[in-house]
Motif scaffolding. Structure first.
Motif, short mmCIF file in Angstrom:
data_model
loop_
_atom_site.label_atom_id
_atom_site.label_comp_id
_atom_site.label_asym_id
_atom_site.label_seq_id
_atom_site.Cartn_x
_atom_site.Cartn_y
_atom_site.Cartn_z
N LEU A 44 42.73 49.94 42.88
CA LEU A 44 41.71 49.01 43.38
C LEU A 44 42.35 47.76 44.00
O LEU A 44 41.85 47.24 45.00
CB LEU A 44 40.74 48.63 42.26
CG LEU A 44 39.86 49.76 41.75
CD1 LEU A 44 39.02 49.29 40.57
CD2 LEU A 44 38.98 50.33 42.85
N THR A 45 43.43 47.29 43.41
CA THR A 45 44.11 46.11 43.96
C THR A 45 44.73 46.43 45.32
O THR A 45 44.64 45.62 46.26
CB THR A 45 45.19 45.59 42.98
OG1 THR A 45 44.54 45.25 41.74
CG2 THR A 45 45.89 44.37 43.52
N MET A 46 45.34 47.61 45.43
CA MET A 46 45.91 48.00 46.73
C MET A 46 44.82 48.10 47.79
O MET A 46 45.03 47.69 48.94
CB MET A 46 46.68 49.32 46.61
CG MET A 46 47.98 49.19 45.85
SD MET A 46 49.02 50.66 45.89
CE MET A 46 47.98 51.91 45.19
N TYR A 47 43.65 48.59 47.42
CA TYR A 47 42.54 48.62 48.37
C TYR A 47 42.12 47.20 48.74
O TYR A 47 41.96 46.88 49.92
CB TYR A 47 41.34 49.38 47.78
CG TYR A 47 40.10 49.20 48.60
CD1 TYR A 47 39.93 49.89 49.80
CD2 TYR A 47 39.10 48.31 48.21
CE1 TYR A 47 38.80 49.70 50.58
CE2 TYR A 47 37.98 48.11 48.98
CZ TYR A 47 37.83 48.81 50.16
OH TYR A 47 36.72 48.61 50.94
N LYS A 48 41.97 46.37 47.75
CA LYS A 48 41.46 45.01 47.97
C LYS A 48 42.39 44.18 48.86
O LYS A 48 41.92 43.39 49.66
CB LYS A 48 41.26 44.33 46.60
CG LYS A 48 40.55 43.00 46.69
CD LYS A 48 39.11 43.17 47.10
CE LYS A 48 38.44 41.81 47.12
NZ LYS A 48 37.16 41.83 47.76
N VAL A 49 43.70 44.38 48.72
CA VAL A 49 44.65 43.60 49.54
C VAL A 49 44.97 44.28 50.87
O VAL A 49 45.80 43.79 51.63
CB VAL A 49 45.95 43.25 48.77
CG1 VAL A 49 45.64 42.41 47.54
CG2 VAL A 49 46.73 44.50 48.42
N GLY A 50 44.31 45.40 51.16
CA GLY A 50 44.44 46.03 52.47
C GLY A 50 45.54 47.07 52.60
O GLY A 50 45.87 47.47 53.72
N LEU A 51 46.11 47.51 51.49
CA LEU A 51 47.15 48.54 51.56
C LEU A 51 46.57 49.94 51.69
O LEU A 51 47.28 50.88 52.05
CB LEU A 51 48.07 48.46 50.34
CG LEU A 51 48.89 47.17 50.22
CD1 LEU A 51 49.67 47.17 48.91
CD2 LEU A 51 49.82 47.01 51.40
N LEU A 52 45.30 50.09 51.39
CA LEU A 52 44.61 51.38 51.52
C LEU A 52 43.45 51.19 52.49
O LEU A 52 42.73 50.19 52.42
CB LEU A 52 44.07 51.85 50.17
CG LEU A 52 45.07 52.07 49.05
CD1 LEU A 52 44.34 52.40 47.76
CD2 LEU A 52 46.04 53.18 49.41
N GLY A 53 43.25 52.16 53.36
CA GLY A 53 42.19 52.03 54.35
C GLY A 53 40.80 52.24 53.81
O GLY A 53 39.88 51.50 54.12
N GLU A 54 40.64 53.25 52.98
CA GLU A 54 39.31 53.58 52.49
C GLU A 54 39.40 53.93 51.02
O GLU A 54 40.31 54.64 50.59
CB GLU A 54 38.77 54.78 53.27
CG GLU A 54 37.33 55.09 53.02
CD GLU A 54 36.83 56.22 53.91
OE1 GLU A 54 36.10 57.08 53.38
OE2 GLU A 54 37.16 56.23 55.10
N CYS A 62 31.37 52.07 45.48
CA CYS A 62 32.63 51.36 45.23
C CYS A 62 32.93 50.30 46.30
O CYS A 62 33.31 49.19 45.98
CB CYS A 62 33.80 52.33 45.13
SG CYS A 62 33.67 53.47 43.73
N GLU A 63 32.74 50.68 47.55
CA GLU A 63 33.04 49.74 48.65
C GLU A 63 32.14 48.51 48.56
O GLU A 63 32.60 47.38 48.73
CB GLU A 63 32.87 50.44 49.99
CG GLU A 63 33.21 49.55 51.14
CD GLU A 63 34.34 50.10 51.98
OE1 GLU A 63 34.71 49.38 52.90
OE2 GLU A 63 34.84 51.19 51.72
N LYS A 64 30.87 48.71 48.26
CA LYS A 64 29.94 47.58 48.15
C LYS A 64 30.37 46.64 47.02
O LYS A 64 30.35 45.42 47.17
CB LYS A 64 28.51 48.09 47.92
CG LYS A 64 27.48 46.98 47.90
CD LYS A 64 26.07 47.53 47.81
CE LYS A 64 25.06 46.39 47.82
NZ LYS A 64 23.69 46.86 47.69
N VAL A 65 30.77 47.22 45.89
CA VAL A 65 31.22 46.41 44.75
C VAL A 65 32.52 45.68 45.10
O VAL A 65 32.66 44.48 44.86
CB VAL A 65 31.40 47.28 43.49
CG1 VAL A 65 32.06 46.50 42.36
CG2 VAL A 65 30.06 47.84 43.03
#
Length: 162
Positions: A44-54, A62-65
């Motif tokens: 989740l942290t990698m997603y939040k900081v932009g390391l994962l695209g989706e 999940c995306e909304k949260v």
């Protein structure tokens, strides 16, 4: 005083010594659960900081949260706080498995205290998902379950510690 005089047989004494020397199963379970939480919070942290695209989410919220205004706390992603907590819990659980620290009260108190804070924080976040954001993140729900299990597993350590 001999073991016979104390009412203990040699078999009873060796069993008691083995029990005292063996690492607590609850700490092993806490370590495994903390490792699972670490993986989820790192994702989740990698997603939040932009390391994962989706973000991969089977329930669709999940995306909304993760993009809500509630997804950060004191300037850091909530998942980064979880990452720090799970790393600390994992370290404490592994430390608490070492013979020198098995009976240390501070280890039991630290596991209990950190997991209690985690449960309260997760309860708040779960409330926000349900009643404010109106969406569920499956990873957040799994993390809330993990921290609750860790908290419950920390309780026997309070009794067993010196």
């Amino acid at each position: 005083m001999s073991t016979a005089a104390a009412g203990m047989h040699d078999d009873d004494l060796s069993s008691a010594e083995e029990l005292e020397e063996s690492p607590p199963l609850t700490r092993m379970a806490i370590a495994l659960l903390a490792l699972a939480g670490l993986v989820i919070s790192a994702y989740l942290t990698m997603y939040k900081v932009g390391l994962l695209g989706e973000i991969q989410c089977t329930i669709g919220g999940c995306e909304k949260v993760q993009t809500s205004r509630w997804s950060a706390f004191l300037g850091l992603p909530v998942s980064a706080w979880g990452l720090g907590a799970y790393i600390t819990l994992l370290g404490l659980a592994i430390l608490g498995l070492q013979p020198r620290f098995v009976r240390e009260r501070w280890v039991a108190l630290a596991l209990f205290g950190l997991s209690a804070v985690g449960v309260v924080f997760s309860a708040w976040l779960t409330y926000l998902e349900a009643f404010v954001i109106h969406a569920w993140c499956q990873w957040c729900v799994i993390s809330a379950i993990l921290i609750t299990l860790i908290f419950l597993l920390s309780l026997p350590g309070l009794r067993q510690a010196r």
